[in-house]
Design a protein around this motif. Sequence first.
Motif, PDB file in Angstrom:
ATOM      1  N   ASP A   1      72.470 -30.086  51.736  1.00  0.00           N
ATOM      2  CA  ASP A   1      72.961 -29.034  52.501  1.00  0.00           C
ATOM      3  C   ASP A   1      71.609 -28.238  52.795  1.00  0.00           C
ATOM      4  N   SER A   2      70.660 -28.254  51.732  1.00  0.00           N
ATOM      5  CA  SER A   2      69.485 -27.242  52.068  1.00  0.00           C
ATOM      6  C   SER A   2      68.538 -27.942  53.238  1.00  0.00           C
ATOM      7  N   VAL A   3      68.436 -29.178  53.065  1.00  0.00           N
ATOM      8  CA  VAL A   3      67.382 -29.734  54.259  1.00  0.00           C
ATOM      9  C   VAL A   3      68.378 -29.693  55.463  1.00  0.00           C
ATOM     10  N   VAL A   4      69.775 -29.915  55.404  1.00  0.00           N
ATOM     11  CA  VAL A   4      70.362 -29.590  56.918  1.00  0.00           C
ATOM     12  C   VAL A   4      70.065 -28.211  57.353  1.00  0.00           C
ATOM     13  N   GLU A   5      70.321 -27.394  56.273  1.00  0.00           N
ATOM     14  CA  GLU A   5      70.071 -25.931  56.629  1.00  0.00           C
ATOM     15  C   GLU A   5      68.787 -25.564  57.378  1.00  0.00           C
ATOM     16  N   ASN A   6      67.862 -26.257  56.862  1.00  0.00           N
ATOM     17  CA  ASN A   6      66.322 -25.879  57.291  1.00  0.00           C
ATOM     18  C   ASN A   6      65.823 -26.612  58.463  1.00  0.00           C
ATOM     19  N   THR A   7      66.768 -27.784  58.753  1.00  0.00           N
ATOM     20  CA  THR A   7      66.445 -28.760  60.023  1.00  0.00           C
ATOM     21  C   THR A   7      67.724 -28.542  60.868  1.00  0.00           C
ATOM     22  N   GLU A   8      68.291 -27.645  60.916  1.00  0.00           N
ATOM     23  CA  GLU A   8      69.577 -27.875  61.881  1.00  0.00           C
ATOM     24  C   GLU A   8      69.156 -27.624  63.187  1.00  0.00           C
ATOM     25  N   ASP A   9      68.230 -26.911  63.855  1.00  0.00           N
ATOM     26  CA  ASP A   9      67.774 -27.152  65.209  1.00  0.00           C
ATOM     27  C   ASP A   9      67.289 -28.438  65.471  1.00  0.00           C
ATOM     28  N   ASP A  10      66.528 -29.128  64.711  1.00  0.00           N
ATOM     29  CA  ASP A  10      66.067 -30.561  65.243  1.00  0.00           C
ATOM     30  C   ASP A  10      67.212 -31.337  64.927  1.00  0.00           C
TER      31      ASP A  10
END
Length: 104
Positions: free
Chosen positions: A86-95
């Motif tokens: 969840d955290s990784v997805v949140e931090n890389t959502e645009d990518d």
Amino acid sequence: MHDIELKAHFIHGLSNKTRLTILELLKLKEMTVNEIVEKSKISQSSISQHLSCLKGCGLVNSRQEGKYVYYQIKNNQILELLKLIDSVVENTEDDIQSCQYHTI
């Protein structure tokens, strides 16, 4: 190579929208198949097949109580892994949104 195969099999459990939906629901509490069907609006046969995969990949386990089978996230490590995702997805959502999906 055996380790790579095991990792790929484990990650396979995370690589499907239905299985991720089930895991998201089970993060909240343990549930029966019927509860998962009701919350997810996905067919019972599909939920059952995906729960079997999740069990086989070591992500969930189950317990029998009377006529009901309750499914839950297997352990705290799996819960932590889901939180990390969840955290990784949140931090890389645009990518992620601009990612090109390629089949190899």
